[in-house]
Design a protein around this motif. Structure first.
Motif, PDB file in Angstrom:
ATOM      1  N   HIS A 163      -0.346  10.201  -7.410  1.00 12.69           N
ATOM      2  CA  HIS A 163      -0.293  11.516  -6.806  1.00 12.69           C
ATOM      3  C   HIS A 163       1.103  11.937  -6.434  1.00 12.69           C
ATOM      4  O   HIS A 163       2.013  11.130  -6.342  1.00 12.69           O
ATOM      5  CB  HIS A 163      -1.148  11.741  -5.554  1.00 12.69           C
ATOM      6  CG  HIS A 163      -1.734  10.574  -4.895  1.00 12.69           C
ATOM      7  ND1 HIS A 163      -3.032  10.602  -4.460  1.00 12.69           N
ATOM      8  CD2 HIS A 163      -1.257   9.374  -4.574  1.00 12.69           C
ATOM      9  CE1 HIS A 163      -3.289   9.465  -3.884  1.00 12.69           C
ATOM     10  NE2 HIS A 163      -2.250   8.698  -3.934  1.00 12.69           N
ATOM     11  N   GLY A 190       2.622   0.165  10.479  1.00  8.25           N
ATOM     12  CA  GLY A 190       3.030   1.546  10.625  1.00  8.25           C
ATOM     13  C   GLY A 190       1.910   2.469  10.227  1.00  8.25           C
ATOM     14  O   GLY A 190       0.877   2.036   9.737  1.00  8.25           O
ATOM     15  N   GLU A 191       2.148   3.723  10.465  1.00 13.70           N
ATOM     16  CA  GLU A 191       1.109   4.718  10.227  1.00 13.70           C
ATOM     17  C   GLU A 191       1.820   6.012   9.919  1.00 13.70           C
ATOM     18  O   GLU A 191       2.750   6.378  10.629  1.00 13.70           O
ATOM     19  CB  GLU A 191       0.290   4.822  11.522  1.00 13.70           C
ATOM     20  CG  GLU A 191      -0.720   5.931  11.576  1.00 13.70           C
ATOM     21  CD  GLU A 191      -1.174   6.142  13.013  1.00 13.70           C
ATOM     22  OE1 GLU A 191      -1.839   5.259  13.559  1.00 13.70           O
ATOM     23  OE2 GLU A 191      -0.821   7.191  13.595  1.00 13.70           O
ATOM     24  N   HIS A 192       1.469   6.684   8.834  1.00 15.65           N
ATOM     25  CA  HIS A 192       2.008   8.035   8.719  1.00 15.65           C
ATOM     26  C   HIS A 192       0.941   9.087   8.617  1.00 15.65           C
ATOM     27  O   HIS A 192      -0.206   8.817   8.306  1.00 15.65           O
ATOM     28  CB  HIS A 192       2.968   8.306   7.564  1.00 15.65           C
ATOM     29  CG  HIS A 192       3.128   7.291   6.534  1.00 15.65           C
ATOM     30  ND1 HIS A 192       4.363   6.948   6.082  1.00 15.65           N
ATOM     31  CD2 HIS A 192       2.257   6.546   5.851  1.00 15.65           C
ATOM     32  CE1 HIS A 192       4.225   6.049   5.142  1.00 15.65           C
ATOM     33  NE2 HIS A 192       2.967   5.785   4.981  1.00 15.65           N
ATOM     34  N   GLN A 193       1.432  10.274   8.863  1.00 18.97           N
ATOM     35  CA  GLN A 193       0.607  11.445   8.750  1.00 18.97           C
ATOM     36  C   GLN A 193       1.473  12.469   8.034  1.00 18.97           C
ATOM     37  O   GLN A 193       2.625  12.667   8.408  1.00 18.97           O
ATOM     38  CB  GLN A 193       0.240  11.922  10.154  1.00 18.97           C
ATOM     39  CG  GLN A 193      -0.913  12.865  10.155  1.00 18.97           C
ATOM     40  CD  GLN A 193      -1.386  13.155  11.563  1.00 18.97           C
ATOM     41  OE1 GLN A 193      -0.611  13.678  12.354  1.00 18.97           O
ATOM     42  NE2 GLN A 193      -2.630  12.863  11.850  1.00 18.97           N
ATOM     43  N   VAL A 194       0.918  13.087   7.021  1.00 19.23           N
ATOM     44  CA  VAL A 194       1.680  14.040   6.225  1.00 19.23           C
ATOM     45  C   VAL A 194       1.076  15.422   6.383  1.00 19.23           C
ATOM     46  O   VAL A 194      -0.146  15.585   6.256  1.00 19.23           O
ATOM     47  CB  VAL A 194       1.672  13.651   4.731  1.00 19.23           C
ATOM     48  CG1 VAL A 194       2.511  14.608   3.921  1.00 19.23           C
ATOM     49  CG2 VAL A 194       2.159  12.225   4.558  1.00 19.23           C
ATOM     50  N   LEU A 211       0.846  -1.194   0.000  1.00 19.07           N
ATOM     51  CA  LEU A 211       0.000   0.000   0.000  1.00 19.07           C
ATOM     52  C   LEU A 211       0.873   1.232   0.000  1.00 19.07           C
ATOM     53  O   LEU A 211       0.975   1.942  -0.978  1.00 19.07           O
ATOM     54  CB  LEU A 211      -0.911   0.003   1.227  1.00 19.07           C
ATOM     55  CG  LEU A 211      -2.115  -0.918   1.123  1.00 19.07           C
ATOM     56  CD1 LEU A 211      -2.953  -0.816   2.390  1.00 19.07           C
ATOM     57  CD2 LEU A 211      -2.953  -0.526  -0.086  1.00 19.07           C
ATOM     58  N   VAL A 212       1.457   1.467   1.129  1.00 21.38           N
ATOM     59  CA  VAL A 212       2.429   2.546   1.203  1.00 21.38           C
ATOM     60  C   VAL A 212       3.705   1.920   1.724  1.00 21.38           C
ATOM     61  O   VAL A 212       3.778   1.513   2.855  1.00 21.38           O
ATOM     62  CB  VAL A 212       1.977   3.644   2.165  1.00 21.38           C
ATOM     63  CG1 VAL A 212       3.021   4.740   2.218  1.00 21.38           C
ATOM     64  CG2 VAL A 212       0.644   4.197   1.739  1.00 21.38           C
ATOM     65  N   LEU A 241       6.293  13.770  -2.131  1.00 21.77           N
ATOM     66  CA  LEU A 241       5.947  12.363  -1.976  1.00 21.77           C
ATOM     67  C   LEU A 241       5.147  11.956  -3.196  1.00 21.77           C
ATOM     68  O   LEU A 241       4.285  12.698  -3.653  1.00 21.77           O
ATOM     69  CB  LEU A 241       5.073  12.164  -0.745  1.00 21.77           C
ATOM     70  CG  LEU A 241       5.704  12.182   0.622  1.00 21.77           C
ATOM     71  CD1 LEU A 241       4.608  12.214   1.681  1.00 21.77           C
ATOM     72  CD2 LEU A 241       6.568  10.963   0.800  1.00 21.77           C
ATOM     73  N   THR A 242       5.404  10.786  -3.696  1.00 22.83           N
ATOM     74  CA  THR A 242       4.603  10.334  -4.821  1.00 22.83           C
ATOM     75  C   THR A 242       4.059   8.944  -4.549  1.00 22.83           C
ATOM     76  O   THR A 242       4.589   8.207  -3.742  1.00 22.83           O
ATOM     77  CB  THR A 242       5.430  10.291  -6.114  1.00 22.83           C
ATOM     78  OG1 THR A 242       6.513   9.377  -5.924  1.00 22.83           O
ATOM     79  CG2 THR A 242       5.971  11.645  -6.476  1.00 22.83           C
ATOM     80  N   GLY A 243       2.980   8.650  -5.210  1.00 20.87           N
ATOM     81  CA  GLY A 243       2.387   7.332  -5.049  1.00 20.87           C
ATOM     82  C   GLY A 243       1.526   6.997  -6.246  1.00 20.87           C
ATOM     83  O   GLY A 243       1.067   7.888  -6.965  1.00 20.87           O
ATOM     84  N   ARG A 248       5.744   9.450  11.377  1.00 21.32           N
ATOM     85  CA  ARG A 248       5.568   8.021  11.127  1.00 21.32           C
ATOM     86  C   ARG A 248       5.739   7.247  12.429  1.00 21.32           C
ATOM     87  O   ARG A 248       6.709   7.434  13.145  1.00 21.32           O
ATOM     88  CB  ARG A 248       6.617   7.571  10.123  1.00 21.32           C
ATOM     89  CG  ARG A 248       6.621   6.109   9.801  1.00 21.32           C
ATOM     90  CD  ARG A 248       7.682   5.824   8.786  1.00 21.32           C
ATOM     91  NE  ARG A 248       7.334   6.307   7.465  1.00 21.32           N
ATOM     92  CZ  ARG A 248       8.211   6.462   6.467  1.00 21.32           C
ATOM     93  NH1 ARG A 248       9.472   6.212   6.659  1.00 21.32           N
ATOM     94  NH2 ARG A 248       7.799   6.883   5.291  1.00 21.32           N
ATOM     95  N   ARG A 249       4.760   6.420  12.725  1.00 18.18           N
ATOM     96  CA  ARG A 249       4.877   5.530  13.884  1.00 18.18           C
ATOM     97  C   ARG A 249       4.981   4.105  13.389  1.00 18.18           C
ATOM     98  O   ARG A 249       4.235   3.706  12.501  1.00 18.18           O
ATOM     99  CB  ARG A 249       3.668   5.664  14.812  1.00 18.18           C
ATOM    100  CG  ARG A 249       3.569   7.041  15.449  1.00 18.18           C
ATOM    101  CD  ARG A 249       2.626   7.041  16.620  1.00 18.18           C
ATOM    102  NE  ARG A 249       1.238   6.860  16.233  1.00 18.18           N
ATOM    103  CZ  ARG A 249       0.257   6.613  17.104  1.00 18.18           C
ATOM    104  NH1 ARG A 249       0.526   6.481  18.388  1.00 18.18           N
ATOM    105  NH2 ARG A 249      -0.984   6.484  16.680  1.00 18.18           N
ATOM    106  N   THR A 250       5.892   3.346  13.957  1.00 15.70           N
ATOM    107  CA  THR A 250       6.057   1.958  13.522  1.00 15.70           C
ATOM    108  C   THR A 250       5.991   1.015  14.711  1.00 15.70           C
ATOM    109  O   THR A 250       6.534   1.299  15.773  1.00 15.70           O
ATOM    110  CB  THR A 250       7.401   1.746  12.792  1.00 15.70           C
ATOM    111  OG1 THR A 250       8.456   2.237  13.613  1.00 15.70           O
ATOM    112  CG2 THR A 250       7.413   2.474  11.467  1.00 15.70           C
ATOM    113  N   LEU A 290      -2.728  14.215   5.652  1.00 10.23           N
ATOM    114  CA  LEU A 290      -2.943  12.943   4.975  1.00 10.23           C
ATOM    115  C   LEU A 290      -2.473  11.843   5.908  1.00 10.23           C
ATOM    116  O   LEU A 290      -1.432  11.978   6.545  1.00 10.23           O
ATOM    117  CB  LEU A 290      -2.119  12.876   3.693  1.00 10.23           C
ATOM    118  CG  LEU A 290      -2.581  13.679   2.495  1.00 10.23           C
ATOM    119  CD1 LEU A 290      -1.493  13.706   1.440  1.00 10.23           C
ATOM    120  CD2 LEU A 290      -3.841  13.070   1.938  1.00 10.23           C
ATOM    121  N   ILE A 338       7.435   1.622   3.032  1.00  9.08           N
ATOM    122  CA  ILE A 338       8.249   2.457   3.879  1.00  9.08           C
ATOM    123  C   ILE A 338       9.658   2.362   3.323  1.00  9.08           C
ATOM    124  O   ILE A 338      10.216   1.296   3.202  1.00  9.08           O
ATOM    125  CB  ILE A 338       8.152   1.983   5.333  1.00  9.08           C
ATOM    126  CG1 ILE A 338       8.885   2.923   6.249  1.00  9.08           C
ATOM    127  CG2 ILE A 338       8.643   0.570   5.501  1.00  9.08           C
ATOM    128  CD1 ILE A 338       8.466   2.691   7.697  1.00  9.08           C
TER     129      ILE A 338
END
Lengths: 231, 231
Positions: free
Chosen positions: B176, A174-178, A77-78, A227-229, A204-206, B227, A80
DNA sequence: GAGTGGTCTAGACCACTCA
DNA sequence: GAGTGGTCTAGACCACTCG
């Protein structure tokens, strides 16, 4: 620190799973058995097990028992990524300046994110990552001492904190917030940003199987980073 | 269905917050008060409140009280979601102001991203999305005319561009890019940001089977938007 | 000192599953 | 029927904050 009975039980079970003491799908001790083992009331055991279930570490079936969960499907998904790998993948040179490396008392916001009390001891590192000598990321990282006891003894000019932590406490989720944030004067100076240049901040929390390992604030100069995705 | 006492209490508090019965930051009834109100034991109230805190709906401060949490506007990093759905999912009201809707000649950067020549005709929309009347996203979107011929004829107060495009040109893939940028004066005014408040900008390109459908620039106020993603 | 949330106890009743 | 987890009770002690 995290030493209330239900947390002791949680950690015990989580580490047992991480250590392979119980295989995936295998039945864990019943609540009644844990009550006897830890000499606590069932409510205490129940809370520990309920939280482990919420964290998808175990699966509980009413009337049957509790079982080691199948490890979460790690779809891409995302991903790291390690900053050094990213820079290397672009064919550029990564270097790092270690600015701070110490044990500190947790500030209020960090303590809240970590789920520990304010001023609990955490390991802290502040490292500036450069691409071809140009600042690209200011990494401020808080680490749970008991999950990476030797964190402060590493040479982060040779191995990034992320790479080291991946080795000693493999990440489970993990979890990020941007966010977009204006840097303060220290950050402006370190990242060599222009006046009126915003920063892209990734928090980022892991988690490893044994619990929350680290909280990282990654500050990037807005003009030189995106950041790209794909999806 | 979900009618055990602690769930009843959870729902009651959650709905009260959604309904504006308590304002952000305001103190909620103490556990003791809820014990009396619902005629249950404190453990039951405590579980309800603890879970609400885990879900970031309330914030609890030992020795002080429980408070309505600031609703962090958050959006998923990977999945593509409709802004109206996101706001609705948080229990808030979405509204939209259509600022611009026209055919235009592609600016150089947009033409490059679209793979067409400069000044080619594209459809363009500029829409401000508000959450409970507060600006949350400025959407500037370029659309390929031949893939959505009726794009300019829709009422975007009723259906978001994303929802409309999903219907007429189902998306096959997307990409994105997330940046931190300082807004210009127009954007500052529209998003009602403070001076020195950065914007989180998502540039998103989406493809249907027939080709690149749309390029959207989504501007968000840095102080009110983040995000998030898990992995 | 009064009020708050964090946690724990030692029971209990229930619905469920399995043999 | 024995064992399991889901939930609840009616107390309790603690550390903390605030006036």
């Amino acid at each position: 620190m995290t030493d209330s009975p239900y947390q002791v039980i949680k950690r015990s079970i989580a580490q047992g799973i991480a250590a392979g003491q119980w295989q995936v799908g295998q039945a864990l001790p019943s609540e009644h058995a844990l009550v006897r083992q830890f000499s606590v009331s069932r409510m205490t055991v129940n809370r520990a097990m309920r939280e482990l279930a919420n964290e998808n570490l175990i699966r509980r079936v009413p009337g049957v028992g509790s079982f080691v969960a199948v490890p979460a499907a790690q779809s891409a998904l995302v991903e790291i990524r390690d900053i050094a790998d990213e820079i290397a993948a672009r064919g550029h040179a990564h270097s790092a300046r270690i600015l701070h490396l110490a044990r500190i008392g947790a500030p209020a916001d960090v303590a809240a994110a970590f789920g520990v009390s304010v001023a609990s001891i955490l390991y802290f590192s502040r490292i500036l990552h450069l691409e071809d000598g140009v600042p690209l990321q200011l990494e401020q990282r808080y680490v749970a001492p008991h999950l990476a006891p030797a964190y402060l003894d590493q040479d982060y000019a040779l191995i990034t904190p992320h790479a080291y932590l991946s080795r000693v406490a493999p990440l489970r989720e993990g979890e990020h917030q941007v966010r977009a944030v204006m840097p303060d004067s220290l950050q402006t100076r370190l990242l060599q940003t222009e006046v009126d240049e915003a920063c892209l901040v990734v928090v980022r929390r892991t988690w490893s199987n044994a619990g929350l390992v680290s909280l990282a604030e990654l500050w990037h100069p807005g003009a030189r980073f995106a950041l790209t995705g794909k999806f």
